[in-house]
Design a protein around this motif. Structure first.
Motif, PDB file in Angstrom:
ATOM      1  N   VAL A  28       1.209  -0.983  -0.294  1.00 15.88           N
ATOM      2  CA  VAL A  28       0.285  -0.342  -0.284  1.00 15.88           C
ATOM      3  C   VAL A  28       0.758   1.594  -0.088  1.00 15.88           C
ATOM      4  O   VAL A  28       1.534   1.482   0.913  1.00 15.88           O
ATOM      5  N   ARG A  29       0.663   2.077  -1.309  1.00 15.58           N
ATOM      6  CA  ARG A  29       1.011   3.127  -0.483  1.00 15.58           C
ATOM      7  C   ARG A  29       1.017   4.968  -0.351  1.00 15.58           C
ATOM      8  O   ARG A  29      -0.050   4.238  -1.007  1.00 15.58           O
ATOM      9  N   ALA A  30       1.333   5.079  -0.322  1.00 13.76           N
ATOM     10  CA  ALA A  30       0.879   6.446   0.357  1.00 13.76           C
ATOM     11  C   ALA A  30       0.264   7.485  -1.322  1.00 13.76           C
ATOM     12  O   ALA A  30       0.698   7.159  -2.428  1.00 13.76           O
ATOM     13  N   LYS A  31      -0.749   8.056  -1.002  1.00 11.30           N
ATOM     14  CA  LYS A  31      -1.195   8.640  -1.894  1.00 11.30           C
ATOM     15  C   LYS A  31      -0.694   9.772  -2.801  1.00 11.30           C
ATOM     16  O   LYS A  31       0.349  10.216  -2.047  1.00 11.30           O
ATOM     17  N   GLY A  32      -0.513   9.579  -4.019  1.00  6.44           N
ATOM     18  CA  GLY A  32       0.787   9.777  -4.990  1.00  6.44           C
ATOM     19  C   GLY A  32       2.081   9.585  -4.584  1.00  6.44           C
ATOM     20  O   GLY A  32       2.920  10.381  -6.148  1.00  6.44           O
ATOM     21  N   GLU A  33       2.183   9.057  -5.029  1.00  5.20           N
ATOM     22  CA  GLU A  33       3.525   8.434  -4.314  1.00  5.20           C
ATOM     23  C   GLU A  33       3.798   7.102  -5.331  1.00  5.20           C
ATOM     24  O   GLU A  33       5.339   6.795  -6.283  1.00  5.20           O
ATOM     25  N   GLU A  34       2.251   6.468  -5.927  1.00 12.34           N
ATOM     26  CA  GLU A  34       2.509   5.306  -6.755  1.00 12.34           C
ATOM     27  C   GLU A  34       2.774   5.942  -8.243  1.00 12.34           C
ATOM     28  O   GLU A  34       2.057   6.908  -8.391  1.00 12.34           O
ATOM     29  N   GLY A  35       3.707   4.902  -9.342  1.00  7.15           N
ATOM     30  CA  GLY A  35       3.731   5.792 -10.440  1.00  7.15           C
ATOM     31  C   GLY A  35       3.784   7.558 -10.535  1.00  7.15           C
ATOM     32  O   GLY A  35       3.082   8.412 -11.490  1.00  7.15           O
ATOM     33  N   ARG A  36       4.858   7.280  -9.926  1.00  4.25           N
ATOM     34  CA  ARG A  36       4.455   9.394  -9.977  1.00  4.25           C
ATOM     35  C   ARG A  36       5.052   9.773 -10.792  1.00  4.25           C
ATOM     36  O   ARG A  36       4.495  10.654 -11.100  1.00  4.25           O
ATOM     37  N   LEU A  37       6.377   9.288 -11.728  1.00  3.73           N
ATOM     38  CA  LEU A  37       6.705   9.295 -12.511  1.00  3.73           C
ATOM     39  C   LEU A  37       5.730   9.905 -13.904  1.00  3.73           C
ATOM     40  O   LEU A  37       6.223  11.204 -14.331  1.00  3.73           O
ATOM     41  N   PHE A  38       5.359   8.252 -13.749  1.00  5.88           N
ATOM     42  CA  PHE A  38       4.137   8.484 -15.086  1.00  5.88           C
ATOM     43  C   PHE A  38       2.759   9.368 -14.979  1.00  5.88           C
ATOM     44  O   PHE A  38       2.382  10.245 -16.237  1.00  5.88           O
ATOM     45  N   ALA A  39       2.697  10.040 -14.330  1.00  9.29           N
ATOM     46  CA  ALA A  39       1.518  10.566 -13.718  1.00  9.29           C
ATOM     47  C   ALA A  39       1.972  11.918 -13.663  1.00  9.29           C
ATOM     48  O   ALA A  39       1.826  12.795 -14.631  1.00  9.29           O
ATOM     49  N   ARG A  40       3.412  12.743 -13.683  1.00  7.68           N
ATOM     50  CA  ARG A  40       4.074  13.369 -14.035  1.00  7.68           C
ATOM     51  C   ARG A  40       4.307  14.095 -15.525  1.00  7.68           C
ATOM     52  O   ARG A  40       3.676  14.810 -15.975  1.00  7.68           O
ATOM     53  N   LEU A  41       4.084  12.940 -16.258  1.00 12.96           N
ATOM     54  CA  LEU A  41       4.862  12.947 -17.185  1.00 12.96           C
ATOM     55  C   LEU A  41       3.230  13.363 -18.082  1.00 12.96           C
ATOM     56  O   LEU A  41       3.297  13.983 -18.705  1.00 12.96           O
ATOM     57  N   ALA A  42       2.084  12.190 -17.245  1.00 13.61           N
ATOM     58  CA  ALA A  42       0.606  12.926 -18.113  1.00 13.61           C
ATOM     59  C   ALA A  42       0.507  13.541 -17.443  1.00 13.61           C
ATOM     60  O   ALA A  42      -0.563  14.576 -18.698  1.00 13.61           O
ATOM     61  N   GLY A  43       0.373  14.756 -16.809  1.00  9.59           N
ATOM     62  CA  GLY A  43       0.750  16.062 -16.337  1.00  9.59           C
ATOM     63  C   GLY A  43       1.014  16.938 -17.473  1.00  9.59           C
ATOM     64  O   GLY A  43       0.363  18.034 -17.705  1.00  9.59           O
ATOM     65  N   PHE A  44       2.157  16.909 -17.543  1.00  8.25           N
ATOM     66  CA  PHE A  44       2.913  17.895 -17.881  1.00  8.25           C
ATOM     67  C   PHE A  44       2.309  17.714 -20.134  1.00  8.25           C
ATOM     68  O   PHE A  44       2.529  18.822 -20.052  1.00  8.25           O
ATOM     69  N   ALA A  45       2.035  16.431 -20.222  1.00  6.34           N
ATOM     70  CA  ALA A  45       1.336  16.554 -22.030  1.00  6.34           C
ATOM     71  C   ALA A  45      -0.013  16.472 -22.254  1.00  6.34           C
ATOM     72  O   ALA A  45      -0.056  17.595 -23.023  1.00  6.34           O
ATOM     73  N   ALA A  46      -0.644  16.811 -20.829  1.00  7.81           N
ATOM     74  CA  ALA A  46      -1.904  17.312 -21.356  1.00  7.81           C
ATOM     75  C   ALA A  46      -1.927  18.711 -21.038  1.00  7.81           C
ATOM     76  O   ALA A  46      -2.077  19.279 -21.254  1.00  7.81           O
ATOM     77  N   ARG A  47      -0.709  19.663 -19.778  1.00  6.26           N
ATOM     78  CA  ARG A  47      -0.664  21.280 -19.690  1.00  6.26           C
ATOM     79  C   ARG A  47      -0.019  21.796 -20.648  1.00  6.26           C
ATOM     80  O   ARG A  47      -0.739  22.091 -21.503  1.00  6.26           O
ATOM     81  N   ARG A  48       0.851  21.053 -21.538  1.00  4.45           N
ATOM     82  CA  ARG A  48       1.730  21.310 -22.616  1.00  4.45           C
ATOM     83  C   ARG A  48       0.766  20.262 -23.767  1.00  4.45           C
ATOM     84  O   ARG A  48       1.886  20.234 -24.629  1.00  4.45           O
ATOM     85  N   ARG A  49       0.233  20.497 -24.292  1.00  5.58           N
ATOM     86  CA  ARG A  49      -0.573  19.835 -25.220  1.00  5.58           C
ATOM     87  C   ARG A  49       0.101  20.063 -26.686  1.00  5.58           C
ATOM     88  O   ARG A  49       0.281  19.328 -27.401  1.00  5.58           O
ATOM     89  N   ALA A  50       0.005  21.315 -27.311  1.00  6.23           N
ATOM     90  CA  ALA A  50       0.114  21.790 -27.892  1.00  6.23           C
ATOM     91  C   ALA A  50       1.810  21.974 -28.910  1.00  6.23           C
ATOM     92  O   ALA A  50       1.822  21.417 -29.540  1.00  6.23           O
TER      93      ALA A  50
END
Length: 701
Positions: A336-358
């Motif tokens: 059991v991982r703390a909230k925000g810990e699991e898949g942090r790198l992939f979440a950051r990539l997804a967030g970056f791509a979503a914000r800077r989609r153009a």
């Protein structure tokens, strides 16, 4: 259906394992008989002019196979070597099944001008059954190898297929010895325990057995290419690990929610099992495009690889649940991982791509298009022994001929069949295209012209000679066959049928993806992004193997063209593999969307949960494909590199950046469908059960 399979596997796990054990014995026992049935004849397409003309000649003047030997010595005309060669020729003429062996010293062109090599062609009788032909070939090859010289290389005809089959068997064994330990180590890193890491390998062994058994079954009624062994085995091994990885990760997650092992298995099959099922179906549909081509090779490859995919899928849905029901209690649940810990790198990539989609789209799409540019100049050829590893006897024979004899020696002629009714003027114009060619008359008034092409058998001069003969003949009953004609017909077949193959695959994929997602736009977006990664991978293959850039780094060489087997197989298989990763990600995105109702958050959460699985699966597949690239067959190197690059590009640039960017761009519209289709999906579509919301990080012990 999936719940029924899960219940059967968990209720009778020992029975299921016993049945799979019998399957393994058949695969590694009976199935390995395919190695003795392999063919190197790829380009034949039934119904084409070259195939029809070849059948006509075989019926009119049946002739046997032939093998060739090259003898190298400091002076092949010296008394000692000469005496040995002439004794061997006399002995060969007395062998049962041998039709003719010319005296190389009395036949023009068989002794090299440098005096250091000679050629001994051995023609077999026509109409021999398989056993008689095999006995004659073995006896002739054995006698030729008895010649005491600095080098004696024997190959060609049925001997070439036998040599390639032995080499293919050795390459498969070596690839398995390399890949399986590396895969086990990587799985240990992923899961942190030997039991969990070992289960995917058991499923992978089932995939390999399925590859052998499927090919052996198809070999009973069609030719199986020597390259089919490596392709089906590498795909069977890689996909089995992929599916087992997805199921095991989900099982450990379910174990975190419920202590009951059987219940965890049922929940795993209900959730991840549906993704595996649709993944297998999409790969099979991608390969169905090969069935549109009338080529025996492409059809048999499509059927064999699709059969292997089905075996992998069934093993993941039956054998793995049975193993988990029996031994899963000893596999540690995910931490059991703390909230925000699991898949942090992939979440950051997804967030970056979503914000800077153009910006992401503006950079990634042109970059992939640039990588795909070499595809516009792609050429395909049949190829010669230069495509084979330098250690094979056929390659040594080819190199010896090239070193001692003038260019064009041993090149198959363009064979022109002048049927009764061909006027003398047409025949003369055709003869004038290649002066010095041979001619022979057959019963019934048929004449055969053998026109020697300049350069290689599948070079531009040879194929242009075929086309010029076909232009000149007009309405005369003239047909062209031979290797160059086969290549021309194969290229035309690809050009004619490729659009229909693409339509077949795209229609099937769009229907499956709609059934899985309930969206009209997501399937279109998926196909578009997949084509980008596929084009980039194929462009790199052209750049390396056709143009020769960096080819030496992987033990290859620039050949001026790709093997005609490589592009169709790369496209079909890579397209299916890309659908694998798309389904892994979309399943998690849809699950997160149903839980939260937030489209933007669902993209980030979906990639957070699936990114690790997709990355590990791509890395494991790359290891498997890379191991099979150690064999040295150029077509296998091309297919291996193409699939490796396609998987890696798709799992990184496309799935980690382009997918979240395009999903953010589409927003809620990504999941849109017209009302009638939405109602149809609600009634007939596929819906996964929603399980625990987090993809586990591997536990380490």
């Amino acid at each position: 259906m999936l719940s029924t399979l899960a219940r059967a596997a968990t209720r009778r796990p020992l029975t299921v394992m016993l049945l799979w054990g019998v399957f393994l014995l058949l695969g590694f026992g009976l199935g390995t008989g395919v190695f003795g049935k392999l063919s190197d004849d790829v380009p034949d397409v039934p119904g084409t002019e070259s195939a029809v003309a070849a059948e006509y000649l075989d019926d009119l003047d049946p002739s046997g196979e032939s093998i060739t030997a090259v003898v190298e010595a400091a002076a092949v005309s010296g008394p000692e070597v000469r005496a040995q060669v002439l004794r061997a020729v006399a002995d060969l003429r007395d062998l049962a099944g041998v039709a003719a062996v010319p005296d190389p010293y009395a036949t023009r062109g068989l002794v090299a001008e440098d005096g250091r090599a000679l050629i001994v062609p051995v023609a077999l009788e026509g109409g021999l059954d398989d056993a008689a032909e095999e006995a004659a070939v073995d006896a002739a090859a054995g006698r030729l190898h008895e010649i005491d010289a600095s080098g004696v290389h024997v190959s060609g005809g049925p001997l070439l297929g036998e040599q390639l089959g032995e080499r293919a068997q050795e390459d498969v064994k070596n690839a398995e010895l390399i890949s399986l330990p590396v895969v086990l180590v990587l799985l240990l890193v992923v899961f942190g325990g030997l039991r969990a890491a070992g289960l995917p390998l058991l499923v992978a062994v089932a995939g390999i057995a399925g590859a052998f058994l499927a090919l052996f079954a198809f070999s009973q009624f069609t030719d199986i290419s020597v390259y089919a062994i490596q392709v089906t085995t590498m795909l069977g091994l890689g996909l089995a690990v992929d599916y087992a990885l997805l199921m095991l990760v989900r099982f450990r997650e379910e174990r975190r929610e419920t202590p009951d092992v059987v219940e965890a298995v049922h929940r795993t099959v209900a959730a991840a099992g549906r993704t595996v099922l649709f993944s297998g179906l999409t790969v099979a549909v991608s390969l169905a495009g090969l069935l549109v081509f009338p080529s025996t090779f492409l059809r048999s490859m499509g059927l064999a690889v699709a059969a292997v995919v089905v075996v992998d899928m069934l093993a993941a849905l039956t054998l793995l649940p049975a193993l988990l029901a029996r031994f899963g209690g000893k596999i540690a649940p995910a931490k059991v991982r703390a909230k925000g810990e699991e898949g942090r790198l992939f979440a950051r990539l997804a967030g970056f791509a979503a914000r800077r989609r153009a910006a992401v789209l503006a950079v990634a799409v042109p970059a992939l298009l640039v990588l795909a540019l070499p595809v516009t100049g792609m050429r395909v050829n049949i190829g010669d022994a230069q495509q084979l590893p330098k250690s094979t006897e056929a390659r040594r024979l080819h190199d010896a001929v090239g070193a001692h004899f003038p260019p064009g020696t041993g090149v198959s002629p363009v064979t022109v069949v002048l049927r009764p009714g061909t006027d003398a003027g047409t025949a003369d114009r055709i003869r004038a295209l290649a002066p010095g060619g041979g001619s022979r008359d057959l019963p019934g008034g048929t004449t055969v012209l053998e026109l020697p092409p300049a350069g290689s058998v599948d070079g531009r001069a040879a194929t242009e000679l075929v086309e010029r003969v076909r232009d000149i003949r007009g309405d005369a009953p003239v047909q062209v066959t031979g290797t160059a004609a086969q290549l021309v017909d194969f290229r035309q077949m690809l050009a004619d049928r490729a659009p229909w193959a693409a339509l077949t695959v795209l229609a099937g994929i769009l229907v499956l993806l709609f059934a899985f997602t309930g969206s009209v736009l997501l399937p279109l977006r998926t196909v578009a992004t997949t084509l980008l990664s596929l084009g980039a991978a194929l462009g790199a293959v052209v750049w390396v193997f056709q143009d020769g850039h960096l080819a030496g780094l992987i033990g290859a060489e620039g050949l001026g063209a790709l093997s005609l087997t490589a592009p169709p197989l790369i496209i079909a298989i890579a397209f299916g593999l890309a659908m694998d990763y798309e389904l892994f990600i979309l399943a998690r995105m849809r699950e997160a969307r149903e839980q939260s109702g937030d489209d933007r958050e669902a993209v980030v959460t979906g990639l957070r949960r699936s990114g690790r699985v997709v990355t590990c699966a791509a890395l494991l597949l790359a290891v498997v494909f890379g191991a099979f690239m150690t064999g040295g067959f150029s077509p296998i190197l091309q297919i291996g590199l193409g699939l490796t690059l396609a998987v890696l590009i798709d799992a990184t640039v496309v799935r980690m950046l382009l997918v979240p960017a395009t999903m953010a761009l589409l927003g809620r519209r990504a999941w849109w469908a017209p009302r009638p289709l939405r109602r149809a999906h609600e009634r007939f579509g596929v819906r996964e059960e929603v399980a625990a919301p987090a993809e586990p990080e591997p536990a380490h012990h």
